[in-house]
Design a protein around this motif. Structure first.
Motif, PDB file in Angstrom:
ATOM      1  N   PRO A 114     -16.382  -2.719 -37.074  1.00 44.64           N
ATOM      2  CA  PRO A 114     -16.829  -2.796 -38.471  1.00 44.64           C
ATOM      3  C   PRO A 114     -15.787  -2.320 -39.476  1.00 44.64           C
ATOM      4  N   LEU A 115     -14.694  -1.699 -39.015  1.00 48.33           N
ATOM      5  CA  LEU A 115     -13.676  -1.200 -39.937  1.00 48.33           C
ATOM      6  C   LEU A 115     -12.461  -2.124 -39.982  1.00 48.33           C
ATOM      7  N   PHE A 116     -11.898  -2.425 -38.825  1.00 49.93           N
ATOM      8  CA  PHE A 116     -10.777  -3.353 -38.736  1.00 49.93           C
ATOM      9  C   PHE A 116     -11.316  -4.699 -38.263  1.00 49.93           C
ATOM     10  N   SER A 117     -11.464  -5.630 -39.169  1.00 52.02           N
ATOM     11  CA  SER A 117     -12.018  -6.930 -38.779  1.00 52.02           C
ATOM     12  C   SER A 117     -11.110  -7.598 -37.756  1.00 52.02           C
ATOM     13  N   PHE A 118     -11.713  -8.374 -36.868  1.00 51.06           N
ATOM     14  CA  PHE A 118     -10.938  -9.038 -35.824  1.00 51.06           C
ATOM     15  C   PHE A 118      -9.992 -10.075 -36.428  1.00 51.06           C
ATOM     16  N   SER A 119     -10.410 -10.713 -37.508  1.00 48.96           N
ATOM     17  CA  SER A 119      -9.542 -11.703 -38.158  1.00 48.96           C
ATOM     18  C   SER A 119      -8.294 -11.027 -38.719  1.00 48.96           C
ATOM     19  N   TYR A 120      -8.456  -9.831 -39.290  1.00 51.62           N
ATOM     20  CA  TYR A 120      -7.305  -9.094 -39.815  1.00 51.62           C
ATOM     21  C   TYR A 120      -6.394  -8.673 -38.667  1.00 51.62           C
ATOM     22  N   THR A 121      -6.977  -8.150 -37.592  1.00 54.31           N
ATOM     23  CA  THR A 121      -6.189  -7.718 -36.440  1.00 54.31           C
ATOM     24  C   THR A 121      -5.377  -8.881 -35.875  1.00 54.31           C
ATOM     25  N   LYS A 122      -5.996 -10.049 -35.758  1.00 59.01           N
ATOM     26  CA  LYS A 122      -5.283 -11.217 -35.232  1.00 59.01           C
ATOM     27  C   LYS A 122      -4.128 -11.606 -36.149  1.00 59.01           C
ATOM     28  N   LYS A 123      -4.329 -11.492 -37.445  1.00 59.64           N
ATOM     29  CA  LYS A 123      -3.280 -11.859 -38.398  1.00 59.64           C
ATOM     30  C   LYS A 123      -2.063 -10.956 -38.223  1.00 59.64           C
ATOM     31  N   VAL A 124      -2.312  -9.647 -38.089  1.00 57.08           N
ATOM     32  CA  VAL A 124      -1.211  -8.712 -37.876  1.00 57.08           C
ATOM     33  C   VAL A 124      -0.569  -8.956 -36.516  1.00 57.08           C
ATOM     34  N   TYR A 125      -1.393  -9.171 -35.504  1.00 61.93           N
ATOM     35  CA  TYR A 125      -0.899  -9.401 -34.145  1.00 61.93           C
ATOM     36  C   TYR A 125       0.078 -10.580 -34.099  1.00 61.93           C
ATOM     37  N   GLU A 126      -0.253 -11.645 -34.781  1.00 62.54           N
ATOM     38  CA  GLU A 126       0.602 -12.830 -34.773  1.00 62.54           C
ATOM     39  C   GLU A 126       1.973 -12.554 -35.386  1.00 62.54           C
ATOM     40  N   LEU A 127       2.060 -11.549 -36.250  1.00 62.13           N
ATOM     41  CA  LEU A 127       3.325 -11.228 -36.912  1.00 62.13           C
ATOM     42  C   LEU A 127       4.201 -10.279 -36.100  1.00 62.13           C
ATOM     43  N   ILE A 128       3.639  -9.644 -35.093  1.00 61.09           N
ATOM     44  CA  ILE A 128       4.405  -8.706 -34.265  1.00 61.09           C
ATOM     45  C   ILE A 128       5.438  -9.457 -33.440  1.00 61.09           C
ATOM     46  N   LYS A 129       6.659  -8.926 -33.440  1.00 56.08           N
ATOM     47  CA  LYS A 129       7.708  -9.480 -32.588  1.00 56.08           C
ATOM     48  C   LYS A 129       8.069  -8.432 -31.544  1.00 56.08           C
ATOM     49  N   ALA A 130       7.908  -8.811 -30.278  1.00 56.95           N
ATOM     50  CA  ALA A 130       8.180  -7.903 -29.175  1.00 56.95           C
ATOM     51  C   ALA A 130       8.535  -8.735 -27.945  1.00 56.95           C
ATOM     52  N   PRO A 131       9.194  -8.129 -26.939  1.00 52.87           N
ATOM     53  CA  PRO A 131       9.535  -8.873 -25.720  1.00 52.87           C
ATOM     54  C   PRO A 131       8.319  -9.476 -25.045  1.00 52.87           C
ATOM     55  N   GLU A 132       7.218  -8.734 -25.061  1.00 55.54           N
ATOM     56  CA  GLU A 132       5.940  -9.204 -24.532  1.00 55.54           C
ATOM     57  C   GLU A 132       4.842  -8.641 -25.423  1.00 55.54           C
ATOM     58  N   LYS A 133       3.788  -9.414 -25.612  1.00 54.53           N
ATOM     59  CA  LYS A 133       2.632  -8.873 -26.321  1.00 54.53           C
ATOM     60  C   LYS A 133       1.378  -9.557 -25.831  1.00 54.53           C
ATOM     61  N   GLU A 134       0.283  -8.811 -25.864  1.00 53.97           N
ATOM     62  CA  GLU A 134      -1.020  -9.353 -25.504  1.00 53.97           C
ATOM     63  C   GLU A 134      -2.103  -8.524 -26.164  1.00 53.97           C
ATOM     64  N   MET A 135      -3.306  -9.083 -26.183  1.00 58.09           N
ATOM     65  CA  MET A 135      -4.453  -8.363 -26.727  1.00 58.09           C
ATOM     66  C   MET A 135      -5.478  -8.133 -25.635  1.00 58.09           C
ATOM     67  N   VAL A 136      -6.021  -6.930 -25.601  1.00 58.94           N
ATOM     68  CA  VAL A 136      -7.173  -6.616 -24.761  1.00 58.94           C
ATOM     69  C   VAL A 136      -8.362  -6.544 -25.706  1.00 58.94           C
ATOM     70  N   VAL A 137      -9.266  -7.487 -25.586  1.00 55.38           N
ATOM     71  CA  VAL A 137     -10.339  -7.639 -26.572  1.00 55.38           C
ATOM     72  C   VAL A 137     -11.694  -7.289 -25.960  1.00 55.38           C
ATOM     73  N   PHE A 138     -12.449  -6.473 -26.669  1.00 58.22           N
ATOM     74  CA  PHE A 138     -13.794  -6.095 -26.252  1.00 58.22           C
ATOM     75  C   PHE A 138     -14.818  -6.650 -27.233  1.00 58.22           C
ATOM     76  N   ASP A 139     -16.000  -6.848 -26.734  1.00 58.33           N
ATOM     77  CA  ASP A 139     -17.099  -7.341 -27.570  1.00 58.33           C
ATOM     78  C   ASP A 139     -18.052  -6.189 -27.837  1.00 58.33           C
ATOM     79  N   GLU A 140     -17.568  -5.222 -28.612  1.00 61.02           N
ATOM     80  CA  GLU A 140     -18.331  -4.003 -28.880  1.00 61.02           C
ATOM     81  C   GLU A 140     -18.519  -3.829 -30.383  1.00 61.02           C
TER      82      GLU A 140
END
Length: 292
Positions: free
Chosen positions: A239-265
């Motif tokens: 309820p604080l960090f919307s998933f749409s916002y998190t995905k937007k930031v995630y897409e901008l991250i540059k790293a050798p490897e990246k992934e998301m661990v997503v929960f439905d909570e």
């Protein structure tokens, strides 16, 4: 494999001309170390059950009590986001000196923001696990606060106003509820009561800190400066960090490897309110980190 019982103790280290406290959950000196960064105004002890379970699964855990937070001395009334980043770097130095170089950085909420920020500046860590990420430069960042969302259309002016006031009134103390909705942080009556009753939990932040947070330069997480794998932890119904916002930031991250661990909570405080649902997947990902 038989693991040792977890030994908990606290120690103090020097950082930014003062001392900060570290909560140590020691499993085995030679096991990997999770350096844990807590959220807004709290200390690692707020996540004690979660951190203990991480340690019981074969990791040392070093929780950072930021400057003037938790059990750290309260001798600095004005501090900044940069100061907290230095706290983290000094904690990593402690780990490298007293444990080993199998170091993983993890943080939740504000601690997640700090974790990803430090990952762009400190190549000594082997992986970073931020729960919640933020790019202060994105106008949508205003949606995390309790400020009217329409202000995203004049976001630069809002940030400049906060930074300007932070210079004029640096020591002005503001409660968390000034810029965050406690009901979005948690709906648990018990957790809210604990927050207000626990003297180790700060009740206010200096305006200077808030201005340094909103004005933080975090371009290093998008320009390739991060040299380790990034594992973003998120909940679809946070309820604080919307998933749409998190995905937007995630897409901008540059790293050798990246992934998301997503929960439905339906919680922001997933390390507190649904440990049984999130622990095993996180431990599994921690165990996948390579330390070559």
């Amino acid at each position: 494999m038989t693991l040792k019982p977890v030994n908990y103790y606290e120690t103090f280290i020097s950082s930014i001309d003062t001392k900060i406290c570290l909560s140590i959950y020691k499993q085995d000196k030679n096991k990997p170390v999770v350096v844990f960064l807590p959220g807004t105004m709290v200390s690692p002890l707020f996540y004690d059950e979660f951190l203990l379970k991480i340690a019981e699964n074969g990791f040392n855990v070093v929780g950072v009590h930021f400057v003037s937070h938790g059990k750290s001395p309260k001798d600095k009334k004005v501090f900044s986001f940069e100061d907290m980043k230095q706290n983290v770097k000094d904690a990593i130095t402690y780990v490298l000196t007293n444990f080993n170089n199998q170091t993983i950085l993890m943080g939740s909420s504000q601690g997640g923001i700090l974790a990803i920020a430090v990952a762009g500046e400190d190549n000594r860590i082997k992986a970073v696990f931020p729960h919640n990420i933020l790019l202060p430069s994105l106008p949508e960042s205003i949606e995390i606060t309790r400020f009217p969302h329409i202000l995203k259309y004049s976001y630069k002016s809002v940030v400049n106003f906060i930074k300007w006031n932070g210079k004029i009134f640096p020591g002005l103390q503001l409660p968390m509820t000034f810029y965050l909705s406690l009901n979005r942080v948690t709906e648990s009556r018990k957790i809210k009561e604990d927050i207000y009753k626990d003297d180790s939990i700060l009740k206010t932040y200096p305006l200077y800190f808030l201005s340094s947070l909103f004005g933080a330069d975090m371009t290093k997480i998008t320009d390739g400066s991060i040299k380790c794998p990034v594992v973003v932890i998120a909940s679809i119904k946070d309820p604080l960090f919307s998933f749409s916002y998190t995905k937007k930031v995630y897409e901008l991250i540059k790293a050798p490897e990246k992934e998301m661990v997503v929960f439905d909570e339906p919680y922001h405080l997933i390390f507190n309110e649904c440990i049984e649902n999130i622990l095993d997947p996180i431990v599994e990902k921690l165990k996948e980190v390579k330390f070559d």
